[in-house]
Design a protein around this motif. Structure first.
Motif, PDB file in Angstrom:
ATOM      1  N   GLU A 263      58.293  25.992  37.246  1.00 35.03           N
ATOM      2  CA  GLU A 263      58.152  24.265  37.441  1.00 35.03           C
ATOM      3  C   GLU A 263      56.737  23.755  37.042  1.00 35.03           C
ATOM      4  OE1 GLU A 263      57.817  23.762  42.213  1.00 35.03           O
ATOM      5  OE2 GLU A 263      58.792  25.551  41.866  1.00 35.03           O
ATOM      6  N   PHE A 264      55.546  24.731  36.980  1.00 36.93           N
ATOM      7  CA  PHE A 264      54.364  24.044  37.015  1.00 36.93           C
ATOM      8  C   PHE A 264      53.847  24.404  35.324  1.00 36.93           C
ATOM      9  CE2 PHE A 264      53.962  25.371  41.453  1.00 36.93           C
ATOM     10  CZ  PHE A 264      54.053  23.995  41.805  1.00 36.93           C
ATOM     11  N   LYS A 265      54.807  24.565  34.347  1.00 33.94           N
ATOM     12  CA  LYS A 265      54.477  24.718  32.931  1.00 33.94           C
ATOM     13  C   LYS A 265      53.708  23.503  32.581  1.00 33.94           C
ATOM     14  CE  LYS A 265      56.429  26.548  28.576  1.00 33.94           C
ATOM     15  NZ  LYS A 265      55.297  27.574  28.572  1.00 33.94           N
ATOM     16  N   GLY A 266      52.728  23.722  31.772  1.00 30.78           N
ATOM     17  CA  GLY A 266      52.209  22.376  31.190  1.00 30.78           C
ATOM     18  C   GLY A 266      51.459  21.498  32.230  1.00 30.78           C
ATOM     19  N   ARG A 267      51.167  21.946  33.369  1.00 32.78           N
ATOM     20  CA  ARG A 267      50.872  21.154  34.474  1.00 32.78           C
ATOM     21  C   ARG A 267      49.384  21.592  35.131  1.00 32.78           C
ATOM     22  NH1 ARG A 267      55.569  20.180  38.549  1.00 32.78           N
ATOM     23  NH2 ARG A 267      54.412  18.480  39.308  1.00 32.78           N
ATOM     24  N   ILE A 268      48.687  22.687  34.604  1.00 30.13           N
ATOM     25  CA  ILE A 268      47.538  23.266  35.064  1.00 30.13           C
ATOM     26  C   ILE A 268      46.128  23.042  34.194  1.00 30.13           C
ATOM     27  CG2 ILE A 268      46.648  25.141  36.137  1.00 30.13           C
ATOM     28  CD1 ILE A 268      49.382  26.108  36.962  1.00 30.13           C
ATOM     29  N   CYS A 269      45.224  22.595  34.801  1.00 30.70           N
ATOM     30  CA  CYS A 269      43.939  22.632  34.117  1.00 30.70           C
ATOM     31  C   CYS A 269      42.975  23.453  34.768  1.00 30.70           C
ATOM     32  CB  CYS A 269      43.577  21.118  34.205  1.00 30.70           C
ATOM     33  SG  CYS A 269      44.162  20.127  33.162  1.00 30.70           S
ATOM     34  N   ILE A 270      42.247  24.275  34.037  1.00 30.27           N
ATOM     35  CA  ILE A 270      41.230  25.190  34.791  1.00 30.27           C
ATOM     36  C   ILE A 270      40.241  25.556  33.440  1.00 30.27           C
ATOM     37  CG2 ILE A 270      42.613  27.413  33.990  1.00 30.27           C
ATOM     38  CD1 ILE A 270      41.637  28.605  36.842  1.00 30.27           C
ATOM     39  N   ARG A 271      39.131  26.036  33.771  1.00 32.61           N
ATOM     40  CA  ARG A 271      38.052  26.363  32.796  1.00 32.61           C
ATOM     41  C   ARG A 271      38.414  27.474  32.269  1.00 32.61           C
ATOM     42  NH1 ARG A 271      32.439  24.854  36.190  1.00 32.61           N
ATOM     43  NH2 ARG A 271      31.327  25.852  34.262  1.00 32.61           N
ATOM     44  N   SER A 272      37.528  27.969  31.191  1.00 31.57           N
ATOM     45  CA  SER A 272      37.800  29.145  30.206  1.00 31.57           C
ATOM     46  C   SER A 272      37.370  30.442  31.272  1.00 31.57           C
ATOM     47  CB  SER A 272      36.949  28.926  29.143  1.00 31.57           C
ATOM     48  OG  SER A 272      35.600  29.263  29.374  1.00 31.57           O
ATOM     49  N   SER A 273      37.720  31.392  30.210  1.00 30.90           N
ATOM     50  CA  SER A 273      37.642  32.595  31.023  1.00 30.90           C
ATOM     51  C   SER A 273      36.175  33.136  30.875  1.00 30.90           C
ATOM     52  CB  SER A 273      38.263  33.776  29.996  1.00 30.90           C
ATOM     53  OG  SER A 273      37.858  33.828  28.845  1.00 30.90           O
ATOM     54  N   ASP A 274      35.414  32.316  30.232  1.00 29.09           N
ATOM     55  CA  ASP A 274      33.968  32.708  30.173  1.00 29.09           C
ATOM     56  C   ASP A 274      33.188  32.158  31.281  1.00 29.09           C
ATOM     57  OD1 ASP A 274      34.084  33.673  27.684  1.00 29.09           O
ATOM     58  OD2 ASP A 274      33.401  31.384  26.461  1.00 29.09           O
ATOM     59  N   ASN A 275      33.898  31.456  32.208  1.00 34.83           N
ATOM     60  CA  ASN A 275      33.233  31.041  33.238  1.00 34.83           C
ATOM     61  C   ASN A 275      33.247  31.976  34.396  1.00 34.83           C
ATOM     62  OD1 ASN A 275      34.195  29.104  36.288  1.00 34.83           O
ATOM     63  ND2 ASN A 275      32.259  28.390  35.305  1.00 34.83           N
ATOM     64  N   ILE A 276      32.058  32.254  35.122  1.00 36.38           N
ATOM     65  CA  ILE A 276      31.740  33.236  36.121  1.00 36.38           C
ATOM     66  C   ILE A 276      32.693  32.857  37.137  1.00 36.38           C
ATOM     67  CG2 ILE A 276      29.724  32.073  37.233  1.00 36.38           C
ATOM     68  CD1 ILE A 276      30.287  35.956  36.513  1.00 36.38           C
ATOM     69  N   TYR A 277      32.893  31.513  37.683  1.00 37.51           N
ATOM     70  CA  TYR A 277      33.776  31.103  38.922  1.00 37.51           C
ATOM     71  C   TYR A 277      35.159  31.685  38.815  1.00 37.51           C
ATOM     72  CZ  TYR A 277      29.882  27.790  39.632  1.00 37.51           C
ATOM     73  OH  TYR A 277      28.483  27.226  39.670  1.00 37.51           O
ATOM     74  N   ASN A 278      35.792  31.544  37.600  1.00 39.49           N
ATOM     75  CA  ASN A 278      37.007  32.118  37.330  1.00 39.49           C
ATOM     76  C   ASN A 278      36.969  33.738  37.072  1.00 39.49           C
ATOM     77  OD1 ASN A 278      38.100  29.657  37.164  1.00 39.49           O
ATOM     78  ND2 ASN A 278      37.925  29.388  35.030  1.00 39.49           N
ATOM     79  N   GLN A 279      35.993  34.319  36.639  1.00 44.12           N
ATOM     80  CA  GLN A 279      35.947  35.586  36.718  1.00 44.12           C
ATOM     81  C   GLN A 279      35.896  36.311  38.066  1.00 44.12           C
ATOM     82  OE1 GLN A 279      32.332  36.600  34.394  1.00 44.12           O
ATOM     83  NE2 GLN A 279      33.309  35.326  32.587  1.00 44.12           N
ATOM     84  N   SER A 280      35.193  35.559  38.900  1.00 42.03           N
ATOM     85  CA  SER A 280      35.141  36.089  40.318  1.00 42.03           C
ATOM     86  C   SER A 280      36.143  35.963  40.864  1.00 42.03           C
ATOM     87  CB  SER A 280      33.865  35.514  41.071  1.00 42.03           C
ATOM     88  OG  SER A 280      32.620  35.769  40.581  1.00 42.03           O
ATOM     89  N   MET A 281      37.093  34.911  40.609  1.00 35.91           N
ATOM     90  CA  MET A 281      38.325  34.820  41.285  1.00 35.91           C
ATOM     91  C   MET A 281      39.373  35.645  41.096  1.00 35.91           C
ATOM     92  SD  MET A 281      40.713  31.329  40.803  1.00 35.91           S
ATOM     93  CE  MET A 281      41.248  31.557  39.566  1.00 35.91           C
ATOM     94  N   LEU A 282      39.124  36.061  39.886  1.00 38.89           N
ATOM     95  CA  LEU A 282      40.156  37.205  39.390  1.00 38.89           C
ATOM     96  C   LEU A 282      39.795  38.505  39.887  1.00 38.89           C
ATOM     97  CD1 LEU A 282      42.753  37.192  37.424  1.00 38.89           C
ATOM     98  CD2 LEU A 282      41.508  35.011  37.651  1.00 38.89           C
ATOM     99  N   ALA A 283      38.356  38.793  39.805  1.00 33.57           N
ATOM    100  CA  ALA A 283      38.113  39.929  40.574  1.00 33.57           C
ATOM    101  C   ALA A 283      38.333  40.203  42.140  1.00 33.57           C
ATOM    102  CB  ALA A 283      36.333  40.019  40.497  1.00 33.57           C
ATOM    103  N   ALA A 284      38.338  39.056  42.732  1.00 36.54           N
ATOM    104  CA  ALA A 284      38.635  38.859  44.022  1.00 36.54           C
ATOM    105  C   ALA A 284      40.077  39.393  44.471  1.00 36.54           C
ATOM    106  CB  ALA A 284      38.290  37.707  44.798  1.00 36.54           C
ATOM    107  N   MET A 285      40.817  38.662  43.204  1.00 36.30           N
ATOM    108  CA  MET A 285      42.482  39.226  43.393  1.00 36.30           C
ATOM    109  C   MET A 285      42.640  40.707  43.088  1.00 36.30           C
ATOM    110  SD  MET A 285      45.555  37.201  41.197  1.00 36.30           S
ATOM    111  CE  MET A 285      45.295  35.693  42.372  1.00 36.30           C
TER     112      MET A 285
END
Length: 333
Positions: A146-168
């Protein structure tokens, strides 16, 4: 508590009064750190020489300078960079009763190479009226069709996203994290571009309905005339409140391996966790203090209270490479 901290700090200052200066390499913008440094100088008589830059550039500079580096303190905006500096042998452990008492164990290096100074949270930010918040209980829910085409987020180069995935990865394992990353990429509204504020503004402009961004960026937009309308168009949703909690990170600091002014460097980091400095961070920068008894800014209070991850943040550094690998496998550009 404030009196106890002040006694610990200024007994240290008295013992090392000979230290006349301290050299700081800071990944924080000057306006977000200099007022605290100026107050430190006024209170201790220790001059602060400040160099600002991008975190990876500062780390590379310290590495190239080697034993001749003038750096005493490295300040970074993410635990991933602090861990990187530590693993490159650019930081040294610090034994400080004040720091270990003030900063929760999961927000500092187990070997005391770096210490969290402020908290930053990375929740879901959504457009009311377009998103039913009851449909999002966990960050993993963002992978729903239901959220297809509805999400904005920075690139994978961004350390904040990298850390979010590392935590997961640390919390639920590699397989489930890869599944999440693939599902999130499938729901992107646009190829990742820009910073956290850009994701929020894209949501407010109708490019997407949901953004993932750090709270202090959203909070800062309320103080910026050109961005205030966009900030008012969205709301914060805290995911994973029934299990591991919302993802958090830190800004933090460590003493450089070859610090020529080690005592003054330690004093500065200790000063930055005193209640007065913590209150400044909270009220002016809209970051969450590491001291539990320091009040949040009114804007942060407006975002609501939340349960935060209690994961030892050293895991975010340890699992950074694996997070990048999974993001690449998921097609997260």
């Amino acid at each position: 508590m404030k009196r106890q901290f002040m006694v610990l700090l200024f007994s240290s200052v008295a013992a090392f009064v000979q230290a006349a200066e301290v050299n700081v390499y800071s990944a924080r913008q000057e306006e977000l750190i200099k007022p605290v440094l100026d107050k430190f100088s006024a209170d201790t008589g220790i001059k602060v020489n400040l160099i600002t830059g991008k975190p990876d550039e500062l780390i590379s500079r310290m590495a190239s300078e080697g034993r001749n580096s003038p750096a005493d303190v490295l300040i970074s905006t993410d635990v991933g960079r602090l861990y990187r500096a530590q693993t490159q042998g650019l930081l040294q452990p610090v034994q400080s009763e004040l720091l270990t008492k003030a900063i929760p164990a999961h927000l500092r290096d187990p070997q005391q190479h770096w210490f969290g100074l402020t908290l930053r949270a990375r929740p879901v930010i959504y457009v009311p009226g377009k998103v039913d918040p009851t449909r999002i209980n966990t960050i993993e829910d963002l992978t729903k069709p239901e959220f297809k085409g509805r999400i904005c987020i920075r690139s994978s180069d961004n350390i904040y996203n990298q850390s979010m995935l590392a935590a997961m990865i640390a919390s639920v394992g590699e397989a489930k994290t890869l599944e999440f990353a693939k599902g999130l990429v499938a729901n992107f509204a646009q190829p990742p571009t820009g910073g956290d504020r850009d994701q929020i503004k894209a949501a407010a402009a109708g490019v997407c309905d949901i953004a993932i961004a750090n709270t202090y960026y959203l909070a800062g937009m309320f103080d910026d005339a050109k961005d205030a309308a966009a900030a008012k168009a969205v709301k914060v949703l805290w995911p994973n409140q029934q299990d591991r909690g919302a993802h958090i990170n830190i800004s933090g600091a460590g003493v450089a391996k070859y610090a020529p002014n080690k005592a003054a460097a330690q004093q500065l980091i200790e000063y930055m966790v005193l209640p007065e400095a913590q209150n400044w961070y909270a009220s002016k920068n809209h970051e969450y203090p590491v001291l539990a008894d320091v009040a949040w800014s009114p804007v942060l209070q407006g975002f609501g209270t939340f349960k935060a991850e209690q994961l030892p943040l050293v895991k975010l550094g340890e699992l950074n490479a694996k997070a990048l690998q999974l993001m690449d496998q998921a097609g997260w550009k």
